[in-house]
Design a protein around this motif. Structure first.
Motif, short mmCIF file in Angstrom:
data_model
loop_
_atom_site.label_atom_id
_atom_site.label_comp_id
_atom_site.label_asym_id
_atom_site.label_seq_id
_atom_site.Cartn_x
_atom_site.Cartn_y
_atom_site.Cartn_z
N VAL A 104 0.87 -1.18 0.00
CA VAL A 104 0.00 0.00 0.00
C VAL A 104 0.90 1.22 0.00
N LEU A 105 0.58 2.19 -0.85
CA LEU A 105 1.32 3.45 -0.90
C LEU A 105 0.34 4.59 -0.69
N VAL A 106 0.56 5.37 0.36
CA VAL A 106 -0.30 6.51 0.68
C VAL A 106 0.38 7.77 0.15
N THR A 107 -0.32 8.51 -0.71
CA THR A 107 0.27 9.71 -1.28
C THR A 107 -0.81 10.79 -1.43
N GLU A 108 -0.50 11.84 -2.16
CA GLU A 108 -1.42 12.95 -2.38
C GLU A 108 -1.30 13.41 -3.82
N ARG A 109 -2.26 14.21 -4.26
CA ARG A 109 -2.29 14.58 -5.68
C ARG A 109 -1.02 15.30 -6.13
N ALA A 110 -0.44 16.11 -5.25
CA ALA A 110 0.76 16.86 -5.65
C ALA A 110 1.94 15.95 -5.93
N ARG A 111 1.93 14.73 -5.37
CA ARG A 111 3.05 13.80 -5.56
C ARG A 111 2.80 12.79 -6.68
N LEU A 112 1.62 12.76 -7.24
CA LEU A 112 1.30 11.78 -8.28
C LEU A 112 2.24 11.87 -9.49
N PRO A 113 2.67 13.07 -9.92
CA PRO A 113 3.59 13.10 -11.07
C PRO A 113 4.87 12.30 -10.84
N LEU A 114 5.29 12.15 -9.58
CA LEU A 114 6.49 11.36 -9.30
C LEU A 114 6.30 9.90 -9.67
N LEU A 115 5.05 9.45 -9.66
CA LEU A 115 4.76 8.04 -9.92
C LEU A 115 4.49 7.75 -11.40
N ASP A 116 4.39 8.80 -12.19
CA ASP A 116 4.09 8.60 -13.62
C ASP A 116 5.15 7.72 -14.27
N GLY A 117 4.69 6.68 -14.94
CA GLY A 117 5.59 5.81 -15.67
C GLY A 117 6.33 4.78 -14.84
N LEU A 118 6.12 4.77 -13.53
CA LEU A 118 6.81 3.80 -12.68
C LEU A 118 6.07 2.46 -12.70
N SER A 119 6.82 1.39 -12.65
CA SER A 119 6.25 0.05 -12.55
C SER A 119 6.19 -0.35 -11.08
N LEU A 120 4.98 -0.39 -10.53
CA LEU A 120 4.77 -0.72 -9.12
C LEU A 120 3.74 -1.85 -9.04
N PRO A 121 4.11 -3.04 -9.46
CA PRO A 121 3.14 -4.14 -9.51
C PRO A 121 2.63 -4.54 -8.14
N GLY A 122 1.33 -4.75 -8.06
CA GLY A 122 0.72 -5.24 -6.83
C GLY A 122 0.61 -4.23 -5.72
N ILE A 123 0.81 -2.95 -6.02
CA ILE A 123 0.78 -1.92 -4.97
C ILE A 123 -0.48 -1.08 -5.12
N ARG A 124 -1.26 -0.99 -4.04
CA ARG A 124 -2.48 -0.18 -4.02
C ARG A 124 -2.11 1.24 -3.62
N VAL A 125 -2.43 2.20 -4.48
CA VAL A 125 -2.11 3.60 -4.22
C VAL A 125 -3.35 4.31 -3.68
N LEU A 126 -3.21 4.93 -2.52
CA LEU A 126 -4.29 5.73 -1.92
C LEU A 126 -3.91 7.20 -2.02
N VAL A 127 -4.81 8.01 -2.56
CA VAL A 127 -4.55 9.45 -2.73
C VAL A 127 -5.43 10.19 -1.72
N THR A 128 -4.79 10.74 -0.70
CA THR A 128 -5.53 11.20 0.48
C THR A 128 -6.46 12.38 0.23
N ASP A 129 -6.09 13.29 -0.66
CA ASP A 129 -6.91 14.49 -0.86
C ASP A 129 -7.87 14.30 -2.04
N THR A 130 -8.60 13.19 -2.02
CA THR A 130 -9.60 12.90 -3.05
C THR A 130 -10.88 12.40 -2.40
N ASP A 131 -11.99 12.53 -3.12
CA ASP A 131 -13.26 12.00 -2.61
C ASP A 131 -13.21 10.48 -2.49
N ALA A 132 -12.50 9.84 -3.40
CA ALA A 132 -12.42 8.38 -3.37
C ALA A 132 -11.78 7.88 -2.08
N TYR A 133 -10.81 8.63 -1.58
CA TYR A 133 -10.16 8.25 -0.32
C TYR A 133 -11.15 8.35 0.85
#
Length: 554
Positions: A104-133
């Motif tokens: 599980v990786l807990v992050t925020e929208r401002a940090r999402l660009p850091l994850l662009d293009g990365l291969s993170l198999p099997g990892i659930r990403v939670l974005v804290t400043d979203t309605d979905a969270y």
């Protein structure tokens, strides 16, 4: 507080306490709300972690309330938090997340660009400043501390996986258990007299041990409130301290210098702040800070590994770190033989007169709380040679037993209190088409720690192009924010030893005062410019003013 053995117990103690426990500029939570929020996140984590997976989560956040909430949640659930450094880039960032077995990786929208293009198999990403969270957390709102666990919760349960760079290769993740973190918090409560009406201001990044071990943990252990700054701001420091009613903060040396650089005002002492605790402020800036703000800075020495600790006490000489913390058997030894080094001889001005025989590696010969690195037995063995804990740092000790930091035993660089591996920066610089070779090494910073210097070999007759170099650096996805060389020495070929290895000793000894052209990046500028004799004189004066002129040599 007495007898508390786990962080989970400290979080559970917050239940029912409706005093302010955690706040930032947009949110205020009571201690009870912190415990309730942690319980909800712990229950969510238990459901998200695949069966049989390591109970690890990564946290890639600024200092928002979500960071301490997830620390508390991990403690309740018997999980461990890997603080992910946002200055890492590309494959190196992905490696940190995958190496620590985070599912599980807990992050925020401002940090999402850091994850662009990365291969993170099997990892659930939670974005804290979203309605979905918020929707994801909602079903767990009624959870209580202790309702959901992924494994045993006890003093030996893993709590933190804190990255700390070594001399070569990728950063290692030092393990910190719940018992060690709780004990560290309790020790600082006793040492500094932390009270329930205190407010601990956290402006250092929480992915670093400084903020979690030395600021958050004692607040939790002492029942104090925590106030957060998302990212350090020198100009906002005093405003925050006043608005939050802060009484305690932690720092690294560069932060103190930035605060001192802000304009002085007649009301600089109008606040509740009474104490700062950290490393590498330097005696000159510590004195200036106290004179201006009326706040005492207490210097310490320690690491995420926890293998050795030095505490500054009243009477510590200028330039010294302090003496060994209670219960620690620290010695300065010859790294090759293990023989203890003789006491340092100091001139009346504090100049070291017998450095060759007095300087050695700091070791802890007694029991220590080092708990190893995650999946790195070779590094564990190097730290624990012969039953001792080897710090990897050079020190000397005076006749009264005070310890002085002298440097590092390998190719690490410590920039703004972050250890960097020279080989990783060299690998990046080697990609520049204009160079035929690169060597990276440390030169001392005028205030504390190191600055990055690079020697670049360019073909005969090819000039150094600072604009092209800046464009190259900006295009490197794995170049961290602290890796850019402050000084660039340009030469036709790299000096080598008899065995054809780069002669780093010579490079470090000459530093930026050498016979070759040196380009440097002054504070606040975007392009390197040629270092002039006047620049060198100005730099030398800045070292002397900070009492660090000796480190330049010659």
């Amino acid at each position: 507080m007495t007898g508390t053995s786990t962080v989970a117990e400290l979080v559970q103690r917050q239940w029912g306490d409706h005093r302010v426990g955690l706040r930032d500029r947009s949110r205020v939570l009571s201690h009870h709300q912190v415990a309730a929020g942690a319980a909800a996140r712990a229950a969510l984590l238990v459901d998200l972690l695949p069966r049989g997976a390591e109970p690890h989560l990564g946290v890639l956040l600024d200092n928002t309330p979500e960071f301490p909430l997830w620390l508390s949640a991990a403690a309740l659930a018997g999980a461990a938090v890997a603080g992910i450094n946002p200055t890492r880039r590309g494959a190196e960032l992905a490696r940190d997340i995958l190496h620590t077995d985070c599912r599980v990786l807990v992050t925020e929208r401002a940090r999402l660009p850091l994850l662009d293009g990365l291969s993170l198999p099997g990892i659930r990403v939670l974005v804290t400043d979203t309605d979905a969270y918020g929707d994801l957390l909602a079903p767990y709102a009624a959870a209580k501390p202790g309702d959901a666990v992924v494994g045993p919760v006890g003093p030996r349960s893993r709590m933190l996986l804190s990255f700390t760079s070594g001399s070569t290769g990728a950063p290692k993740a030092a393990i910190c258990s719940q018992g060690r973190l709780a004990a560290a918090g309790a020790s600082l409560v006793a040492h500094f007299g932390v009270r329930e009406d205190d407010v601990h201001y956290i402006c250092m990044p929480m992915f670093h041990g400084n903020a979690v071990i030395a600021d958050w943990a004692p607040a939790l252990a002492g029942g104090a409130a925590v106030a957060l700054r998302d990212r350090f701001s020198a100009s906002g420091f005093l405003t925050d301290v006043r608005d939050f009613g802060a009484t305690y903060f932690t720092y690294v040396g560069r932060a103190v210098q930035y605060i001192l650089a802000t304009p002085a005002h007649d009301d600089d002492r109008s606040h509740r702040l009474r104490l700062g605790f950290g490393t590498e402020a330097g005696p000159v800036d510590a004195a200036r800070f106290q004179a201006r703000f009326g706040v005492r800075l207490v210097e310490g020495y320690g690491s995420s590994e926890g293998g050795a600790a030095i505490q500054r006490t009243p009477g510590t000489p200028a330039g010294a770190i302090g003496r060994a913390a209670a219960g620690e058997d620290l010695a300065v030894v010859d790294p090759a033989t293990g023989d203890e080094r003789p006491a340092a001889q100091l001139s009346p001005e504090g100049r070291l007169l017998n450095g060759d025989e007095a300087i050695g590696e700091l070791v802890n010969r007694g029991p220590n709380p080092f708990e190893g690195y995650w999946r790195h037995p070779e590094a564990d063995a190097a730290r624990r040679r012969g039953g001792w804990y080897w710090t990897g740092d050079l020190f000397f000790r005076d006749a009264q037993g005070y310890l002085y930091f002298a440097g590092r035993t390998d190719d690490r660089l410590r920039v703004d209190s972050e250890n960097l591996a020279a080989s990783m920066i060299e690998n990046i610089l080697a990609r520049w088409p204009a160079t035929t070779g690169a060597a990276v090494y440390a030169v001392p910073d005028p205030v504390s720690g190191d600055q990055v210097m690079a020697a670049l070999a360019l073909p005969e007759g090819r000039p150094f192009d600072p604009a092209a170099f800046a464009d190259f650096l900006s295009a490197q996805p794995d170049l961290g924010t602290k890796m850019t060389p402050r000084f660039v020495r340009v030469l036709p070929r790299l000096p080598v030893t008899a065995t054809n290895k780069v002669h780093r000793v010579a490079l470090r000894r000459e530093g930026f005062r050498c016979g070759d052209p040196v380009w440097w990046l002054p504070e606040g500028e975007d392009l390197h410019r040629l270092l002039t004799a006047e620049d060198v004189a100005d730099l030398e004066r800045s070292y002397e003013e900070q009492g660090r002129g000796d480190l330049l040599g010659r």
